[in-house]
Motif scaffolding. Sequence first.
Motif, PDB file in Angstrom:
ATOM      1  N   LYS A 178       0.950  -1.404  -0.020  1.00 21.56           N
ATOM      2  CA  LYS A 178      -0.085  -0.003  -0.140  1.00 21.56           C
ATOM      3  C   LYS A 178       0.716   1.283   0.103  1.00 21.56           C
ATOM      4  CE  LYS A 178      -4.209  -1.598   0.062  1.00 21.56           C
ATOM      5  NZ  LYS A 178      -5.208  -1.286  -0.744  1.00 21.56           N
ATOM      6  N   ILE A 179       1.951   1.169   0.835  1.00 21.51           N
ATOM      7  CA  ILE A 179       2.888   2.456   0.731  1.00 21.51           C
ATOM      8  C   ILE A 179       3.344   2.551  -0.630  1.00 21.51           C
ATOM      9  CG2 ILE A 179       5.143   3.398   1.589  1.00 21.51           C
ATOM     10  CD1 ILE A 179       4.149   1.943   4.322  1.00 21.51           C
ATOM     11  N   LYS A 180       3.889   1.524  -1.319  1.00 23.35           N
ATOM     12  CA  LYS A 180       4.436   1.746  -2.447  1.00 23.35           C
ATOM     13  C   LYS A 180       3.446   2.466  -3.744  1.00 23.35           C
ATOM     14  CE  LYS A 180       7.784  -1.928  -3.352  1.00 23.35           C
ATOM     15  NZ  LYS A 180       7.778  -3.381  -4.151  1.00 23.35           N
ATOM     16  N   GLN A 181       1.995   1.719  -3.520  1.00 27.05           N
ATOM     17  CA  GLN A 181       1.129   2.375  -4.243  1.00 27.05           C
ATOM     18  C   GLN A 181       0.820   3.917  -4.193  1.00 27.05           C
ATOM     19  OE1 GLN A 181      -2.240  -0.020  -3.344  1.00 27.05           O
ATOM     20  NE2 GLN A 181      -2.294  -0.969  -5.459  1.00 27.05           N
ATOM     21  N   LEU A 182       1.107   4.133  -2.801  1.00 31.02           N
ATOM     22  CA  LEU A 182       0.846   5.443  -2.419  1.00 31.02           C
ATOM     23  C   LEU A 182       1.932   6.391  -3.245  1.00 31.02           C
ATOM     24  CD1 LEU A 182      -0.124   5.676   1.230  1.00 31.02           C
ATOM     25  CD2 LEU A 182      -1.469   6.398  -0.821  1.00 31.02           C
ATOM     26  N   PHE A 183       3.272   6.126  -3.124  1.00 31.33           N
ATOM     27  CA  PHE A 183       4.174   6.589  -3.909  1.00 31.33           C
ATOM     28  C   PHE A 183       4.602   6.234  -5.226  1.00 31.33           C
ATOM     29  CE2 PHE A 183       5.333   6.907   0.738  1.00 31.33           C
ATOM     30  CZ  PHE A 183       5.427   8.113   0.859  1.00 31.33           C
TER      31      PHE A 183
END
Length: 155
Positions: free
Chosen positions: A147-152
């Motif tokens: 999810k963090i990767k998707q945000l960035f």
Amino acid sequence: MVNIYTNEEYSKSYTELIEILKYFSKSDLMKIPKNVLTRYIRDKDNSYNFSYNPDLDIDEQSVSKLTQILLANLYIKYFADENEQEYIKNKDKEELSLIEKQKQEEYNIETIFNKRKEKFTNTNNSGITSLTVVPDKENLLKRVFYKIKQLFHLT
């Protein structure tokens, strides 16, 4: 429960009904519209033989349930006075509401789940008294990281 009758059953019932109506007085027969009587005569089963004995009660004879229903409908529509019609309507409403209440109790969600729960606990008494769910921490961490990767926008 609603019964669905076939055309053949209606034809036989019309034959029985016509035979019974022969014993009505002319003044009573005049209360029934001609188109209704004509339909009964037109749609009756000519090959079906039925004899009615006016000295016996209908329940004591081989009159079908459908014929009894048709007779009751004729009585309600054409012979009963307003008070009787109102009484019959109220009785029907009471019976329908009672049936509806029974259905609601039978198909109540909590009752169904309680029955299933009881059934499950009765069939699953193999020594296991409780189940615990152990979360998969690695899987949870992977999802958070994803999810963090998707945000960035790294994926």
